[in-house]
Design a protein around this motif. Structure first.
Motif, PDB file in Angstrom:
ATOM      1  N   LEU A  85       1.029  -1.046  -0.096  1.00  0.00           N
ATOM      2  CA  LEU A  85      -0.165  -0.137  -0.036  1.00  0.00           C
ATOM      3  C   LEU A  85       0.766   1.203   0.068  1.00  0.00           C
ATOM      4  CD1 LEU A  85      -2.908   1.171   0.097  1.00  0.00           C
ATOM      5  CD2 LEU A  85      -2.575   0.968   2.565  1.00  0.00           C
ATOM      6  N   TYR A  86       0.787   1.739  -1.029  1.00  0.00           N
ATOM      7  CA  TYR A  86       1.770   2.968  -1.264  1.00  0.00           C
ATOM      8  C   TYR A  86       1.084   4.227  -0.837  1.00  0.00           C
ATOM      9  CZ  TYR A  86       4.042  -0.444  -4.297  1.00  0.00           C
ATOM     10  OH  TYR A  86       4.554  -1.547  -4.558  1.00  0.00           O
ATOM     11  N   VAL A  87       1.974   4.835  -0.266  1.00  0.00           N
ATOM     12  CA  VAL A  87       1.871   6.605   0.186  1.00  0.00           C
ATOM     13  C   VAL A  87       2.341   7.591  -0.428  1.00  0.00           C
ATOM     14  CG1 VAL A  87       1.811   8.145   2.141  1.00  0.00           C
ATOM     15  CG2 VAL A  87       1.678   5.604   2.743  1.00  0.00           C
ATOM     16  N   ASP A  88       1.258   8.357  -1.206  1.00  0.00           N
ATOM     17  CA  ASP A  88       1.552   9.592  -1.842  1.00  0.00           C
ATOM     18  C   ASP A  88       1.713  10.568  -0.758  1.00  0.00           C
ATOM     19  OD1 ASP A  88       1.859  11.870  -3.558  1.00  0.00           O
ATOM     20  OD2 ASP A  88       0.023  11.773  -4.590  1.00  0.00           O
ATOM     21  N   GLU A  89       2.806  10.992  -0.280  1.00  0.00           N
ATOM     22  CA  GLU A  89       2.864  11.946   0.572  1.00  0.00           C
ATOM     23  C   GLU A  89       2.348  13.277   0.354  1.00  0.00           C
ATOM     24  OE1 GLU A  89       3.735  11.170   3.510  1.00  0.00           O
ATOM     25  OE2 GLU A  89       4.879   9.452   3.461  1.00  0.00           O
ATOM     26  N   GLU A  90       2.271  13.867  -0.656  1.00  0.00           N
ATOM     27  CA  GLU A  90       1.822  15.008  -1.057  1.00  0.00           C
ATOM     28  C   GLU A  90       0.405  14.979  -1.492  1.00  0.00           C
ATOM     29  OE1 GLU A  90       3.743  17.796  -0.617  1.00  0.00           O
ATOM     30  OE2 GLU A  90       5.459  16.424  -0.006  1.00  0.00           O
ATOM     31  N   GLY A  91      -0.487  13.933  -1.570  1.00  0.00           N
ATOM     32  CA  GLY A  91      -1.488  13.908  -2.014  1.00  0.00           C
ATOM     33  C   GLY A  91      -2.490  13.683  -0.815  1.00  0.00           C
ATOM     34  N   THR A  92      -3.865  13.475  -1.265  1.00  0.00           N
ATOM     35  CA  THR A  92      -4.869  13.455  -0.365  1.00  0.00           C
ATOM     36  C   THR A  92      -5.618  12.196  -0.457  1.00  0.00           C
ATOM     37  OG1 THR A  92      -6.331  15.114  -1.183  1.00  0.00           O
ATOM     38  CG2 THR A  92      -5.115  15.940   0.478  1.00  0.00           C
ATOM     39  N   THR A  93      -6.381  11.604   0.516  1.00  0.00           N
ATOM     40  CA  THR A  93      -6.895  10.332   0.412  1.00  0.00           C
ATOM     41  C   THR A  93      -8.511  10.416   0.054  1.00  0.00           C
ATOM     42  OG1 THR A  93      -5.573   9.398   1.882  1.00  0.00           O
ATOM     43  CG2 THR A  93      -7.403   8.045   1.468  1.00  0.00           C
ATOM     44  N   ASN A  94      -9.169   9.398  -0.770  1.00  0.00           N
ATOM     45  CA  ASN A  94     -10.525   9.611  -0.874  1.00  0.00           C
ATOM     46  C   ASN A  94     -11.358   9.451   0.395  1.00  0.00           C
ATOM     47  OD1 ASN A  94      -9.291   9.388  -3.399  1.00  0.00           O
ATOM     48  ND2 ASN A  94     -10.616   7.573  -4.078  1.00  0.00           N
ATOM     49  N   TYR A  95     -12.377  10.407   0.465  1.00  0.00           N
ATOM     50  CA  TYR A  95     -13.157  10.242   1.587  1.00  0.00           C
ATOM     51  C   TYR A  95     -14.646  10.091   1.433  1.00  0.00           C
ATOM     52  CZ  TYR A  95     -13.696  15.143   2.419  1.00  0.00           C
ATOM     53  OH  TYR A  95     -13.870  16.613   2.211  1.00  0.00           O
ATOM     54  N   THR A  96     -15.610   9.538   1.882  1.00  0.00           N
ATOM     55  CA  THR A  96     -17.005   9.607   1.780  1.00  0.00           C
ATOM     56  C   THR A  96     -17.855  10.017   3.097  1.00  0.00           C
ATOM     57  OG1 THR A  96     -16.760   8.390  -0.115  1.00  0.00           O
ATOM     58  CG2 THR A  96     -18.851   8.445   0.635  1.00  0.00           C
ATOM     59  N   ILE A  97     -18.634  10.947   2.875  1.00  0.00           N
ATOM     60  CA  ILE A  97     -19.607  11.043   4.139  1.00  0.00           C
ATOM     61  C   ILE A  97     -20.968  10.358   3.390  1.00  0.00           C
ATOM     62  CG2 ILE A  97     -20.946  12.814   5.030  1.00  0.00           C
ATOM     63  CD1 ILE A  97     -18.724  14.828   4.727  1.00  0.00           C
ATOM     64  N   VAL A  98     -21.544   9.435   4.522  1.00  0.00           N
ATOM     65  CA  VAL A  98     -22.434   8.732   4.239  1.00  0.00           C
ATOM     66  C   VAL A  98     -23.674   8.934   5.343  1.00  0.00           C
ATOM     67  CG1 VAL A  98     -23.257   6.021   3.863  1.00  0.00           C
ATOM     68  CG2 VAL A  98     -21.021   6.650   3.384  1.00  0.00           C
TER      69      VAL A  98
END
Length: 318
Positions: A85-98
């Motif tokens: 599982l790779y980490v893009d240090e400059e990127g942000t992660t997908n998130y969802t409000i359910v």
């Protein structure tokens, strides 16, 4: 490793309210319960397989933000290997409000795709994939196709969690060994409810398993020469169906790993999914194998371990 998945981890903020508020209506909808849980179709399928007892690993990318760290911690809590599982240090992660209504059980999704980079083809480690017995994917994009080719070349069976209809999935059906789709995917292909007949048509294209999950109507399809017609467990108190199909896939893979008869695999996977639905979110309510077996034998759900998980997710202690 028993199962490796190529997926797109998501962080879910799950909120239960009495009624989803309408625009321009000044009515306060109070939160009845909330939970932060990892999400994503492949990711949750792997978590389910691992909780049941399979050795699972994820191949994907998360951002270097708090959501990415939460996804990693969630995988580790559920015993899923994150070495790929790779980490893009400059990127942000997908998130969802359910948002889930308590009365109708209807759901509303608000999603942010994040800015993390995509998985690169060279990050598909052939040695890592080839050590598994199953590869889990959710679509036949370029990366998943390459992963499936690697898997098939090394005797690893490919399982797809086909959600919304995509032509490219059917264009690459010969790479899929276990085809399990949602009712929505099925409706994108067929206009009637001849589930068994049409699953036989799909099976003739290559997969040894062709199955449709139908929510509270159970699942139907074919597993080699066996017809599957599994009714849903409707006697449970449904709280949240979020992630039910994903969990079904993980449990189905676990059942195949045990070498069980096809009818029992479908029954077991349906039971795992049903138990999950009695708690909020896709991860908290996943039962272990013993809890599932007891439910199948007695109709009673032992929440001792499940509610420990619920409390962890509720407090965000992972």
């Amino acid at each position: 490793m028993d199962v490796v998945g190529v997926g797109y981890p998501v962080q879910d903020m799950l909120v239960r309210i009495e009624q989803i508020p309408k625009a321009r209506v000044h009515v306060l909808s109070k939160i009845l319960s909330s939970s932060w849980q990892g999400g994503g179709m492949v990711s949750t399928g792997l978590a389910a397989a691992s909780v049941l007892g399979a050795r699972a690993g994820i191949i994907g990318v998360v951002g270097g933000d708090l959501y990415g760290k939460a996804c990693i911690n969630d995988f580790k809590m559920n015993g899923v290997d994150t070495s790929h599982l790779y980490v893009d240090e400059e990127g942000t992660t997908n998130y969802t409000i359910v948002l889930t209504e308590t009365y109708t059980k209807e759901r509303c999704f608000v999603a942010n795709d994040g800015s993390k980079r995509n998985l690169k083809a060279e990050e598909l480690d052939e040695a890592y994939i080839s050590q598994a017995k199953y590869l889990l994917v959710t679509e036949m994009d370029e990366i998943s196709i390459k992963a499936a080719i690697i898997a098939r070349a090394n005797g690893v069976k490919v399982v797809i969690d086909a959600d919304l209809y995509e032509k490219r999935t059917m264009d690459n059906i010969e790479l899929i060994d276990v085809f399990i789709c949602s009712e929505e995917f099925y409706q994108g292909m067929f206009e009637d409810e001849d589930y068994i007949g049409h699953c036989r048509e799909i099976q003739a294209m290559g997969p040894e398993v062709a199955l449709v999950t139908l929510g509270d109507k159970g699942c139907r399809g074919v597993y080699k020469d066996t017809v599957i017609d599994q009714k849903a467990f409707t006697e449970i108190d449904v709280v949240d169906t979020n992630g039910a199909g994903d969990v079904f896939h993980g449990a189905f893979i676990y059942g195949m790993l045990q070498g069980w008869e096809p009818e029992y695999i479908a029954r077991f996977a349906s039971a795992v999914s049903a138990i999950k639905c009695t708690r909020q979110g896709g991860r908290a309510g996943i039962p272990d194998a013993e809890t599932t077996r007891k439910f199948l034998e007695t109709g009673v759900i032992d929440y001792t371990e499940i509610d420990k998980r619920v409390d962890i997710y509720k407090k965000g202690l992972f």
